[in-house]
Design a protein around this motif. Sequence first.
Motif, PDB file in Angstrom:
ATOM      1  N   ASN A 167       0.815  -1.219   0.000  1.00 20.66           N
ATOM      2  CA  ASN A 167       0.000   0.000   0.000  1.00 20.66           C
ATOM      3  C   ASN A 167       0.846   1.265   0.000  1.00 20.66           C
ATOM      4  N   LEU A 178     -12.390  17.051  -2.340  1.00 21.27           N
ATOM      5  CA  LEU A 178     -11.863  16.992  -0.970  1.00 21.27           C
ATOM      6  C   LEU A 178     -11.373  18.354  -0.460  1.00 21.27           C
ATOM      7  N   GLU A 220      -4.582  12.930  12.802  1.00 17.13           N
ATOM      8  CA  GLU A 220      -5.304  12.412  11.633  1.00 17.13           C
ATOM      9  C   GLU A 220      -4.525  11.208  11.092  1.00 17.13           C
ATOM     10  N   CYS A 235      -3.726  10.469   6.574  1.00 19.44           N
ATOM     11  CA  CYS A 235      -4.205  11.817   6.228  1.00 19.44           C
ATOM     12  C   CYS A 235      -4.091  12.133   4.747  1.00 19.44           C
ATOM     13  N   GLY A 236      -3.325  11.338   3.978  1.00 18.53           N
ATOM     14  CA  GLY A 236      -3.107  11.685   2.579  1.00 18.53           C
ATOM     15  C   GLY A 236      -2.474  13.070   2.481  1.00 18.53           C
ATOM     16  N   LEU A 247      -0.686  11.877   9.854  1.00 20.10           N
ATOM     17  CA  LEU A 247       0.185  10.698   9.715  1.00 20.10           C
ATOM     18  C   LEU A 247      -0.259   9.899   8.495  1.00 20.10           C
ATOM     19  N   ASP A 248       0.707   9.493   7.695  1.00 23.49           N
ATOM     20  CA  ASP A 248       0.386   8.666   6.528  1.00 23.49           C
ATOM     21  C   ASP A 248       1.615   7.830   6.171  1.00 23.49           C
ATOM     22  N   LEU A 249       1.319   6.690   5.546  1.00 27.18           N
ATOM     23  CA  LEU A 249       2.375   5.766   5.129  1.00 27.18           C
ATOM     24  C   LEU A 249       3.093   6.252   3.873  1.00 27.18           C
ATOM     25  N   SER A 250       2.392   7.024   3.054  1.00 28.38           N
ATOM     26  CA  SER A 250       2.884   7.328   1.709  1.00 28.38           C
ATOM     27  C   SER A 250       3.504   8.714   1.608  1.00 28.38           C
ATOM     28  N   MET A 309       1.668  10.885  -1.052  1.00 25.59           N
ATOM     29  CA  MET A 309       0.445  11.545  -0.598  1.00 25.59           C
ATOM     30  C   MET A 309       0.793  12.742   0.295  1.00 25.59           C
ATOM     31  N   ALA A 315      -0.019   3.071  10.534  1.00 26.33           N
ATOM     32  CA  ALA A 315      -1.033   3.223  11.580  1.00 26.33           C
ATOM     33  C   ALA A 315      -1.005   2.093  12.605  1.00 26.33           C
ATOM     34  N   SER A 348     -10.372   9.830   7.665  1.00 29.59           N
ATOM     35  CA  SER A 348     -11.339   9.783   6.580  1.00 29.59           C
ATOM     36  C   SER A 348     -10.811   8.785   5.554  1.00 29.59           C
ATOM     37  N   PHE A 349     -11.261   7.555   5.678  1.00 30.09           N
ATOM     38  CA  PHE A 349     -10.853   6.477   4.768  1.00 30.09           C
ATOM     39  C   PHE A 349      -9.323   6.286   4.733  1.00 30.09           C
ATOM     40  N   GLY A 350      -8.645   6.695   5.801  1.00 31.13           N
ATOM     41  CA  GLY A 350      -7.191   6.527   5.819  1.00 31.13           C
ATOM     42  C   GLY A 350      -6.814   5.276   6.592  1.00 31.13           C
ATOM     43  N   ALA A 351      -5.971   4.483   6.047  1.00 34.11           N
ATOM     44  CA  ALA A 351      -5.320   3.364   6.742  1.00 34.11           C
ATOM     45  C   ALA A 351      -6.230   2.191   7.129  1.00 34.11           C
ATOM     46  N   VAL A 410      -5.108  -2.000   6.386  1.00 36.16           N
ATOM     47  CA  VAL A 410      -4.183  -2.689   7.289  1.00 36.16           C
ATOM     48  C   VAL A 410      -4.646  -4.123   7.555  1.00 36.16           C
TER      49      VAL A 410
HETATM   50  C1  SAM Z   1      -8.255   6.718   0.421  1.00 34.98           C
HETATM   51  S1  SAM Z   1      -6.792   7.539   0.916  1.00 34.98           S
HETATM   52  C2  SAM Z   1      -7.492   8.728   2.017  1.00 34.98           C
HETATM   53  C3  SAM Z   1      -6.575   9.885   2.254  1.00 34.98           C
HETATM   54  C4  SAM Z   1      -7.225  11.101   2.892  1.00 34.98           C
HETATM   55  N1  SAM Z   1      -7.754  10.803   4.198  1.00 34.98           N
HETATM   56  C5  SAM Z   1      -8.282  11.621   1.949  1.00 34.98           C
HETATM   57  O1  SAM Z   1      -9.455  11.712   2.367  1.00 34.98           O
HETATM   58  O2  SAM Z   1      -7.922  11.948   0.816  1.00 34.98           O
HETATM   59  C6  SAM Z   1      -6.043   6.359   2.015  1.00 34.98           C
HETATM   60  C7  SAM Z   1      -4.784   6.854   2.693  1.00 34.98           C
HETATM   61  O3  SAM Z   1      -4.411   5.898   3.687  1.00 34.98           O
HETATM   62  C8  SAM Z   1      -2.995   5.773   3.665  1.00 34.98           C
HETATM   63  N2  SAM Z   1      -2.603   4.498   4.249  1.00 34.98           N
HETATM   64  C9  SAM Z   1      -2.796   3.254   3.738  1.00 34.98           C
HETATM   65  N3  SAM Z   1      -2.313   2.325   4.558  1.00 34.98           N
HETATM   66  C10 SAM Z   1      -1.798   2.985   5.632  1.00 34.98           C
HETATM   67  C11 SAM Z   1      -1.168   2.573   6.849  1.00 34.98           C
HETATM   68  N4  SAM Z   1      -0.941   1.298   7.108  1.00 34.98           N
HETATM   69  N5  SAM Z   1      -0.766   3.520   7.718  1.00 34.98           N
HETATM   70  C12 SAM Z   1      -0.972   4.833   7.455  1.00 34.98           C
HETATM   71  N6  SAM Z   1      -1.561   5.287   6.327  1.00 34.98           N
HETATM   72  C13 SAM Z   1      -1.983   4.371   5.437  1.00 34.98           C
HETATM   73  C14 SAM Z   1      -2.636   5.902   2.193  1.00 34.98           C
HETATM   74  O4  SAM Z   1      -1.282   6.219   2.003  1.00 34.98           O
HETATM   75  C15 SAM Z   1      -3.597   6.982   1.739  1.00 34.98           C
HETATM   76  O5  SAM Z   1      -3.034   8.266   1.851  1.00 34.98           O
END
Ligand code: SAM
Length: 288
Positions: free
Chosen positions: A36, A55, A92, A95-96, A114-117, A120, A142, A158-161, A165
């Motif tokens: 991911n 967004l 957050e 967070c993207g 906080l985000d993995l990517s 983003m 996360a 918001s749909f993050g992580a 996982v």
């Molecule tokens: C659908 S996007 C949502 C991003 C943001 N919240 C938005 O509304 O645009 C999912 C996000 O989750 C992050 N993500 C995925 N797996 C993750 C993990 N294990 N830990 C942290 N972030 C993660 C991705 O990198 C991506 O930025």
Amino acid sequence: MPHEDPADPHAQATALLGTSAIARTRVDSTSSARANRRWWDADAAQYHDEHAAFLGVDSPDGEFVWCPEGLHEGDWHLLGDIGDLHGKRILEVGCGSAPCARWLAAHGAYPVGLDLSRGMLERGLAAMARGGPRVPLVQAGAEELPFADASFDAACSSFGAVPFVADSARVMREVARVLRPGGRWVFSVNHPMRWIFPDDPGPDGLRATMPYFDRTPYVEVDADGTPTYVEHHRTLGDRIGEIVAAGLTLIDLIEPEWPEWLDQEWGQWSPLRGEIFPGTAIFVTEKR
Ligand SMILES: C[S@@+](CC[C@H](N)C(=O)[O-])C[C@H]1O[C@@H](n2cnc3c(N)ncnc32)[C@H](O)[C@@H]1O
């Protein structure tokens, strides 16, 4: 999320990563995170081409949109009254480009994104460089939050992580750990019942093809079988069990209805499907 269609909004990432097949197979935390991170790095540009306007990514103060049905925190106050955000430390998760965290900062909170990517997060840094509130961003996963116990007053996603996982129970425990007692944790995810239907916004997306109870992840792989994208399913009961086991109290579960004003599709989310059954679940919880 099949990617053969040339009009596929994820075509760049698919090509870059060499995605060639869909598999249903167990994937552990490390492999899920690796896949991911690479996926969101590769898809960051196309994701934002498609969704940045909805967004509010480039709004000077960000925006806080919870889901493709367009619920805005400014109308719903799931994290509390807007006036009470002032001075709150808010994490957050996933967070993207952090439009939500920037919106919280514009309302007086002290958010951390906080985000993995990195891809983003960099999109968020680029938006912040043009003005508006600046929010600290942390690149991390996360499942292991790099923060001290009780260091936040609230957390949101918001749909993050969470849908991505392997061990979402661990994310619940980690968020509970970094929250102070009484702190809120609100997160939106794909509604669990969407799992049983194909990822199709049209009529083909109305026919159930997957057992609700099958938790085997959805995995895209390259020619060597290496995962390039992973999504994990939890039933509604699983999610509630993980929340309660982490020492959190479930206060509310929002299942947004498709609003009349919205005719914009987002992947599998569409007015057609949204009028019939929910696409998003928003869990509102509080640390005991
Ligand atoms: C659908 S996007 C949502 C991003 C943001 N919240 C938005 O509304 O645009 C999912 C996000 O989750 C992050 N993500 C995925 N797996 C993750 C993990 N294990 N830990 C942290 N972030 C993660 C991705 O990198 C991506 O930025």
